[in-house]
Design an enzyme around this catalytic site. Structure first.
Site, PDB file in Angstrom:
ATOM      1  N   ASN A 164      -4.059  -4.441   9.742  1.00  0.00           N
ATOM      2  CA  ASN A 164      -3.391  -3.251   9.179  1.00  0.00           C
ATOM      3  C   ASN A 164      -2.457  -2.590  10.188  1.00  0.00           C
ATOM      4  O   ASN A 164      -2.904  -1.785  11.011  1.00  0.00           O
ATOM      5  CB  ASN A 164      -4.439  -2.251   8.685  1.00  0.00           C
ATOM      6  CG  ASN A 164      -5.214  -2.823   7.513  1.00  0.00           C
ATOM      7  OD1 ASN A 164      -6.028  -3.735   7.681  1.00  0.00           O
ATOM      8  ND2 ASN A 164      -4.922  -2.352   6.333  1.00  0.00           N
ATOM      9  N   GLY A 177      -9.837  -3.418  -6.643  1.00  0.00           N
ATOM     10  CA  GLY A 177      -9.174  -4.405  -5.789  1.00  0.00           C
ATOM     11  C   GLY A 177      -9.407  -4.171  -4.303  1.00  0.00           C
ATOM     12  O   GLY A 177      -9.100  -5.040  -3.491  1.00  0.00           O
ATOM     13  N   ASN A 205      -0.436   3.044   1.701  1.00  0.00           N
ATOM     14  CA  ASN A 205      -1.282   2.814   2.865  1.00  0.00           C
ATOM     15  C   ASN A 205      -1.834   4.126   3.391  1.00  0.00           C
ATOM     16  O   ASN A 205      -1.229   5.187   3.223  1.00  0.00           O
ATOM     17  CB  ASN A 205      -0.495   2.086   3.956  1.00  0.00           C
ATOM     18  CG  ASN A 205      -0.143   0.669   3.522  1.00  0.00           C
ATOM     19  OD1 ASN A 205      -0.782   0.110   2.636  1.00  0.00           O
ATOM     20  ND2 ASN A 205       0.888   0.112   4.123  1.00  0.00           N
ATOM     21  N   LEU A 206      -2.961   4.005   4.058  1.00  0.00           N
ATOM     22  CA  LEU A 206      -3.689   5.200   4.494  1.00  0.00           C
ATOM     23  C   LEU A 206      -2.892   6.083   5.464  1.00  0.00           C
ATOM     24  O   LEU A 206      -2.795   7.295   5.267  1.00  0.00           O
ATOM     25  CB  LEU A 206      -5.017   4.760   5.141  1.00  0.00           C
ATOM     26  CG  LEU A 206      -5.918   5.866   5.677  1.00  0.00           C
ATOM     27  CD1 LEU A 206      -6.363   6.807   4.561  1.00  0.00           C
ATOM     28  CD2 LEU A 206      -7.147   5.267   6.374  1.00  0.00           C
ATOM     29  N   ASN A 265      11.194 -12.734  -5.045  1.00  0.00           N
ATOM     30  CA  ASN A 265      11.631 -12.198  -3.745  1.00  0.00           C
ATOM     31  C   ASN A 265      10.847 -12.754  -2.558  1.00  0.00           C
ATOM     32  O   ASN A 265      11.377 -12.851  -1.465  1.00  0.00           O
ATOM     33  CB  ASN A 265      11.557 -10.669  -3.750  1.00  0.00           C
ATOM     34  CG  ASN A 265      12.500 -10.071  -2.728  1.00  0.00           C
ATOM     35  OD1 ASN A 265      13.648 -10.518  -2.597  1.00  0.00           O
ATOM     36  ND2 ASN A 265      12.018  -9.110  -1.964  1.00  0.00           N
ATOM     37  N   TYR A 273       1.138 -10.089  -5.049  1.00  0.00           N
ATOM     38  CA  TYR A 273       1.600  -9.963  -3.661  1.00  0.00           C
ATOM     39  C   TYR A 273       0.755 -10.856  -2.745  1.00  0.00           C
ATOM     40  O   TYR A 273       1.286 -11.666  -1.970  1.00  0.00           O
ATOM     41  CB  TYR A 273       1.535  -8.506  -3.175  1.00  0.00           C
ATOM     42  CG  TYR A 273       1.695  -8.395  -1.674  1.00  0.00           C
ATOM     43  CD1 TYR A 273       2.933  -8.612  -1.080  1.00  0.00           C
ATOM     44  CD2 TYR A 273       0.596  -8.142  -0.843  1.00  0.00           C
ATOM     45  CE1 TYR A 273       3.082  -8.566   0.310  1.00  0.00           C
ATOM     46  CE2 TYR A 273       0.733  -8.095   0.532  1.00  0.00           C
ATOM     47  CZ  TYR A 273       1.978  -8.300   1.105  1.00  0.00           C
ATOM     48  OH  TYR A 273       2.114  -8.275   2.469  1.00  0.00           O
ATOM     49  N   LYS A 300       1.594 -14.541  -0.325  1.00  0.00           N
ATOM     50  CA  LYS A 300       1.307 -14.868   1.083  1.00  0.00           C
ATOM     51  C   LYS A 300       0.560 -16.206   1.162  1.00  0.00           C
ATOM     52  O   LYS A 300       0.833 -17.033   2.026  1.00  0.00           O
ATOM     53  CB  LYS A 300       0.495 -13.745   1.739  1.00  0.00           C
ATOM     54  CG  LYS A 300       1.280 -12.444   1.884  1.00  0.00           C
ATOM     55  CD  LYS A 300       2.515 -12.622   2.740  1.00  0.00           C
ATOM     56  CE  LYS A 300       3.437 -11.433   2.718  1.00  0.00           C
ATOM     57  NZ  LYS A 300       4.749 -11.666   3.313  1.00  0.00           N
ATOM     58  N   ARG A 321     -11.263  -1.094   8.044  1.00  0.00           N
ATOM     59  CA  ARG A 321     -10.102  -1.953   8.289  1.00  0.00           C
ATOM     60  C   ARG A 321      -9.848  -2.037   9.796  1.00  0.00           C
ATOM     61  O   ARG A 321     -10.296  -1.200  10.563  1.00  0.00           O
ATOM     62  CB  ARG A 321      -8.837  -1.379   7.623  1.00  0.00           C
ATOM     63  CG  ARG A 321      -8.896  -1.246   6.106  1.00  0.00           C
ATOM     64  CD  ARG A 321      -8.822  -2.589   5.408  1.00  0.00           C
ATOM     65  NE  ARG A 321      -8.871  -2.423   3.953  1.00  0.00           N
ATOM     66  CZ  ARG A 321      -9.998  -2.382   3.238  1.00  0.00           C
ATOM     67  NH1 ARG A 321     -11.177  -2.496   3.832  1.00  0.00           N
ATOM     68  NH2 ARG A 321      -9.953  -2.226   1.923  1.00  0.00           N
ATOM     69  N   ARG A 376     -11.316   2.324  -5.438  1.00  0.00           N
ATOM     70  CA  ARG A 376     -10.064   1.863  -6.049  1.00  0.00           C
ATOM     71  C   ARG A 376     -10.212   0.380  -6.355  1.00  0.00           C
ATOM     72  O   ARG A 376     -10.675  -0.386  -5.503  1.00  0.00           O
ATOM     73  CB  ARG A 376      -8.926   2.090  -5.046  1.00  0.00           C
ATOM     74  CG  ARG A 376      -7.545   1.834  -5.592  1.00  0.00           C
ATOM     75  CD  ARG A 376      -6.488   2.327  -4.628  1.00  0.00           C
ATOM     76  NE  ARG A 376      -6.596   1.709  -3.301  1.00  0.00           N
ATOM     77  CZ  ARG A 376      -5.731   1.910  -2.308  1.00  0.00           C
ATOM     78  NH1 ARG A 376      -4.715   2.735  -2.490  1.00  0.00           N
ATOM     79  NH2 ARG A 376      -5.877   1.327  -1.141  1.00  0.00           N
ATOM     80  N   SER A 421      -0.751 -12.286   5.977  1.00  0.00           N
ATOM     81  CA  SER A 421      -1.586 -11.086   5.902  1.00  0.00           C
ATOM     82  C   SER A 421      -3.061 -11.457   5.835  1.00  0.00           C
ATOM     83  O   SER A 421      -3.430 -12.518   5.300  1.00  0.00           O
ATOM     84  CB  SER A 421      -1.187 -10.322   4.635  1.00  0.00           C
ATOM     85  OG  SER A 421      -2.148  -9.344   4.338  1.00  0.00           O
TER      86      SER A 421
END
Ligand SMILES: NC(=O)c1ccc[n+]([C@@H]2O[C@H](COP(=O)([O-])OP(=O)(O)OC[C@H]3O[C@@H](n4cnc5c(N)ncnc54)[C@H](O)[C@@H]3O)[C@@H](O)[C@H]2O)c1
Length: 337
Positions: free
Chosen positions: A180, A298, A200-201, A100, A150, A154, A232, A296, A125
């Protein structure tokens, strides 16, 4: 001037379509609605009093895409947002992400080549930098090995455009590396519509404050940052949308220095997760239930943009602050209930 916006009913795409229409561009949208709703079109029309042309089309469909470009040979620019963007899902379904995000990019570029179209803006990104060695992050910072399929799409996407530009001097492209994006249009007619549990936060915060989720998990408070939580660079989606018009006009007016360029899009300021929570509580007067949990996998420690190149070369600067962005995200959330 006629602009194609792929993924134009998505979060960033819809805000960009509004800015384009308000600057009197003719806009054609392609979206397959895989991560958006047709109701976004009504939101766009209600803000702008204009109706962009809309094609419910899957960019993976080579034949339909070819027919589309046959019909629209007079495009002055293409802003390519359409992609799948869930990092976790990309780990589970890498091939779907490569198909995709990469195949569709190649198909769009092939159509542009066939019709001799130039002026291409690509959604990249800050994920390409991984955990940068130096902060703030300049465009010169090395691209690090991607943490997810993902992120890899990019990096590969940027390389494809760069290599294509190298051998096609008529083509002009810009990759915009977003930090972000958060917030919503002040009209509350369009905003972020996460499907399922937000990754996302900010959507997680607004859904928690609205009572849809029990509490927010803050992943790690033992990072080497001032309060231990990750940092971020949160940029208002309307500022981000405006940057696309500036980048597009740079290409249309041939003000670009090379036929492939890269710009960071951020505010230049980093905020920790706890700072965001407290800012949200302040601007909305809502108490946010949260708990600290393990880091978390990554997640990087800190990322914020050096905006010098975007400010000086591109001539764009973020104008809206985090409080304004959080307020708009909350007002958008309230409208969903
Ligand atoms: N939101 C972020 O935090 C962020 C950060 C950096 C980069 N980006 C990139 O910016 C772009 C836009 O992100 P967004 O947040 O607006 O995402 P989004 O999911 O809201 O928008 C993407 C849109 O593209 C459409 N789409 C996906 N695959 C398609 C296909 N094959 N054919 C036609 N339409 C298709 C979806 O239906 C959706 O409307 C993406 O490329 C994303 O990877 C987003």
């Amino acid at each position: 001037m006629k602009i194609l916006v792929t993924g134009g009913l998505g979060f960033i795409g819809s805000h960009t379509v509004v800015e384009l229409l308000q600057k009197n561009y003719e806009v054609v949208i392609i979206d397959n609605l895989s991560n958006s709703s047709i109701s976004v079109l009504e939101g766009i029309t209600s803000i702008t009093q204009k109706s962009p042309q809309f094609y419910k089309l899957d960019l993976k469909d080579k034949l339909e895409l070819s027919e589309f470009f046959e019909e629209h040979q007079d495009l002055d620019g293409i802003i390519h947002f359409a992609a799948s963007k869930a990092v976790g899902e990309s780990v589970e379904k890498p091939l779907m992400y490569y198909e995709n995000n990469i195949n569709t990019l190649v198909l769009v570029l092939q159509e542009m080549r066939r019709k001799e179209l130039s002026n291409f803006i690509f959604s990249s990104s800050c994920t390409v930098y991984g955990q940068a060695d130096e902060l703030p992050i300049t465009e010169e910072a090395p691209v690090k090995k991607a943490e997810s399929p993902y992120g890899n799409t990019k990096q590969i996407g940027e390389e494809i455009i760069q290599e294509y530009a190298k051998v096609n001097s008529e083509f002009s492209g810009i990759s915009l590396r977003y930090f972000n994006p958060i917030g919503a249009h002040k009209s509350t007619q369009i905003g972020e519509l996460p499907i399922g549990v937000p990754q996302n936060l900010i959507p997680f915060i607004t859904q928690t404050a609205a009572g849809e989720r029990k509490e927010l998990s803050v992943f790690g408070d033992d990072y080497p940052t001032q309060d231990g939580t990750a940092i971020r660079d949160y940029i208002h989606v309307v500022d981000l949308a405006k940057a696309h018009i500036v980048a597009l006009e740079r290409l249309i007016q041939k003000k670009n220095k090379k036929n492939y360029e890269v710009f960071n899009l951020g505010t230049g300021k980093g905020n920790s997760v706890l700072e965001v929570i407290h800012a949200f509580e302040k601007v909305t007067q809502q108490k946010l239930p949260y708990k600290i949990v393990d880091r978390r996998e990554g997640d990087i420690i800190a990322a914020y943009a050096d905006t010098t190149k975007a400010n000086n070369d591109l001539g764009w600067k973020a104008e809206l602050g985090i409080e304004e962005a959080l307020k708009s995200a909350w007002e958008w959330q309230l409208k969903q209930d």
